[in-house]
Design an enzyme around this catalytic site. Structure first.
Site, PDB file in Angstrom:
ATOM      1  N   GLN A  34     -65.157  14.054  30.831  1.00 38.94           N
ATOM      2  CA  GLN A  34     -64.064  14.123  31.792  1.00 38.94           C
ATOM      3  C   GLN A  34     -63.359  12.731  31.949  1.00 38.94           C
ATOM      4  O   GLN A  34     -62.022  12.657  31.727  1.00 38.94           O
ATOM      5  CB  GLN A  34     -64.208  14.867  33.157  1.00 38.94           C
ATOM      6  N   ALA A 109     -73.289   8.834  30.618  1.00 36.17           N
ATOM      7  CA  ALA A 109     -74.414   9.162  31.637  1.00 36.17           C
ATOM      8  C   ALA A 109     -74.790  10.739  31.509  1.00 36.17           C
ATOM      9  O   ALA A 109     -74.276  11.334  30.993  1.00 36.17           O
ATOM     10  CB  ALA A 109     -73.959   9.019  32.958  1.00 36.17           C
ATOM     11  N   SER A 152     -71.482   4.951  41.402  1.00 35.94           N
ATOM     12  CA  SER A 152     -71.285   6.204  41.700  1.00 35.94           C
ATOM     13  C   SER A 152     -71.479   6.206  43.105  1.00 35.94           C
ATOM     14  O   SER A 152     -72.469   5.687  43.814  1.00 35.94           O
ATOM     15  CB  SER A 152     -72.333   7.404  41.349  1.00 35.94           C
ATOM     16  N   GLU A 154     -73.060   8.580  45.004  1.00 41.18           N
ATOM     17  CA  GLU A 154     -74.256   8.896  45.065  1.00 41.18           C
ATOM     18  C   GLU A 154     -75.354   8.030  45.239  1.00 41.18           C
ATOM     19  O   GLU A 154     -76.333   8.252  45.972  1.00 41.18           O
ATOM     20  CB  GLU A 154     -74.709   9.730  43.812  1.00 41.18           C
ATOM     21  N   TYR A 175     -80.653  10.588  39.438  1.00 46.50           N
ATOM     22  CA  TYR A 175     -79.324  10.079  38.895  1.00 46.50           C
ATOM     23  C   TYR A 175     -79.111   9.002  39.831  1.00 46.50           C
ATOM     24  O   TYR A 175     -78.419   7.769  39.243  1.00 46.50           O
ATOM     25  CB  TYR A 175     -78.471  11.082  38.967  1.00 46.50           C
ATOM     26  N   ARG A 210     -63.502  19.002  34.141  1.00 47.48           N
ATOM     27  CA  ARG A 210     -64.855  19.029  34.608  1.00 47.48           C
ATOM     28  C   ARG A 210     -65.850  20.032  34.072  1.00 47.48           C
ATOM     29  O   ARG A 210     -65.329  21.215  33.641  1.00 47.48           O
ATOM     30  CB  ARG A 210     -64.806  19.341  36.290  1.00 47.48           C
ATOM     31  N   THR A 216     -67.288  22.113  41.752  1.00 41.71           N
ATOM     32  CA  THR A 216     -66.048  22.199  41.951  1.00 41.71           C
ATOM     33  C   THR A 216     -65.495  23.117  40.622  1.00 41.71           C
ATOM     34  O   THR A 216     -64.710  24.157  40.703  1.00 41.71           O
ATOM     35  CB  THR A 216     -65.219  20.989  41.827  1.00 41.71           C
ATOM     36  N   ARG A 243     -67.832  16.252  50.755  1.00 37.51           N
ATOM     37  CA  ARG A 243     -67.482  15.174  49.735  1.00 37.51           C
ATOM     38  C   ARG A 243     -66.123  14.569  49.913  1.00 37.51           C
ATOM     39  O   ARG A 243     -65.141  15.325  50.253  1.00 37.51           O
ATOM     40  CB  ARG A 243     -67.700  15.516  48.257  1.00 37.51           C
ATOM     41  N   ALA A 306     -83.669  16.373  47.605  1.00 38.05           N
ATOM     42  CA  ALA A 306     -83.215  15.813  48.825  1.00 38.05           C
ATOM     43  C   ALA A 306     -81.656  15.785  48.870  1.00 38.05           C
ATOM     44  O   ALA A 306     -81.101  15.644  47.712  1.00 38.05           O
ATOM     45  CB  ALA A 306     -83.664  14.434  48.570  1.00 38.05           C
TER      46      ALA A 306
END
Length: 364
Positions: A34, A109, A152, A154, A175, A210, A216, A243, A306
């Site tokens: 993307q 990635a 990221s 994350e 990740y 995406r 999403t 998010r 998690a």
């Protein structure tokens, strides 16, 4: 006076060579994804010669960039794809020496967070070690290019929101752990070797491009299919996760702006707003006049071992230093994604109907 004939082939090649020498060069890993496709479009519009890394696969995986392809023999061709792999340091080094880019954007990635729990070793190999391979290849080849690392949100994990450049990292997935390693490695190469290396800590950014396994796009695609009677249920995991969602096309501009700065640095990129998965689904279904509660069911298999409760950016540094702000809001993003999937399905039906009609004409 006679007419001049066509220029000799060697003169044409010289002109092509001069044109390419004057164009800045960018190398994008993860160009078939993307972000890579939007970044390639953006850079070509800026006058760049864009080179992309693609992995060898038995199936076609270039659909997001096929519209950019042009014959490399054409005068002024500006888009090129090369076979290489983030798990193969020699291919990265040879590619860098061949292309000699002015800017390198590392977007490659295994980027699906839930899947990273299933394939943690592969995720680490590509995201963490792959970044080291690329940084080390740049250092050893002696290229003076500028480097962008796709970090990221994350990485923040359970750190209280909003998160900015000074927030601590608390990764909650393989990740995210891999991205923390790659982020710190980039900073280390910047500080150790003087590389112009910047990290963009991007919060969630979406688009019609995406992948369909991301929540999403999964929602947008299901809404389109349910509205057309092709699907009856949508199975999701954690609806409470919140998010900061923006448009990927906006975020690639921030990547480029970072590399135009005199000094490299790290920047949080996001909208500063936050919405839950439930709110995303509600808005997507209501866009086609449906009540999401009638179609969404929870499947525990989609929960992460998690969970990350809330990621919300504080992009004040990006606004102040880069002059960058997100242009596309949450509502527009969701509606655009649903509309794009509806349009794609309608084109598919139309194409199928036209093919059926052609066959019927031939048979009768």
């Amino acid at each position: 006076m006679g007419l001049e004939g066509p220029a000799p082939k060697n003169e044409i090649n010289e002109v092509i060579g001069m044109m390419r020498l004057q164009m800045p060069k960018a190398l994008i890993t993860g160009i078939t994804g993307q972000d890579g496709s939007y970044l390639a479009e953006f850079l070509i519009a800026k006058g760049y010669e864009v080179h992309g890394l693609k992995r060898r696969s038995s199936s076609f995986n270039t659909s997001r960039v096929d519209h950019l392809y042009e014959d490399s023999h054409n005068v002024g061709a500006s888009f090129f794809l090369h076979y290489a792999d983030m798990n193969d340091s020699s291919s990265l080094a040879w590619l860098l020496m061949d292309v000699r880019p002015d800017e390198v954007y590392n977007l490659a990635a295994q980027s699906h967070v839930r899947v990273s729990f299933d394939v943690p070793e592969y995720t680490t190999e590509v995201v963490a070690t792959g970044t080291i391979r690329l940084l080390e290849a740049i250092r050893r080849t002696g290229l003076k290019c500028r480097f962008y690392q796709a970090s990221s949100s994350e990485m923040f994990g359970s750190t209280p929101a909003p998160q900015n450049e000074n927030s601590i990292f608390h990764p909650r997935s393989p990740y995210a752990c891999s991205k923390v390693f790659a982020h710190h490695a980039t900073v280390n190469y910047r500080e150790s070797y003087g590389m112009h290396a910047s990290c963009g800590i991007l919060f969630n950014h979406e688009s019609p491009r995406r992948g369909e396994t991301f929540v999403t796009r999964k929602i947008a695609r299901a809404v389109a299919e349910i509205s057309l009677g092709l699907q009856s249920k949508l199975y999701l995991g954690n609806l409470a996760g919140r998010r900061d969602w923006g448009f990927a096309g906006d975020y690639v501009e921030a990547m480029w702006i970072m590399l135009q700065q005199d000094r490299p640095d790290d920047y949080v990129i996001g909208t500063g707003e936050c919405y839950s998965v439930r709110e995303f689904a509600d808005l997507a279904f209501s866009h086609v006049g449906l009540d999401w509660r009638k179609y969404v069911e929870i499947d525990p298999r989609y929960f992460r071992p998690a969970e990350v409760d809330e990621l919300r950016a504080d992009p004040s540094k990006a606004r102040r230093v880069l002059g960058w702000t997100a242009k596309v809001g949450f509502r527009e993003l969701v509606q655009t994604m649903v509309d794009a999937d509806l349009a794609a399905l309608n084109r598919q039906f139309k194409g199928g109907a036209e093919a059926y009609n052609r066959v019927s004409v031939v048979q009768h």
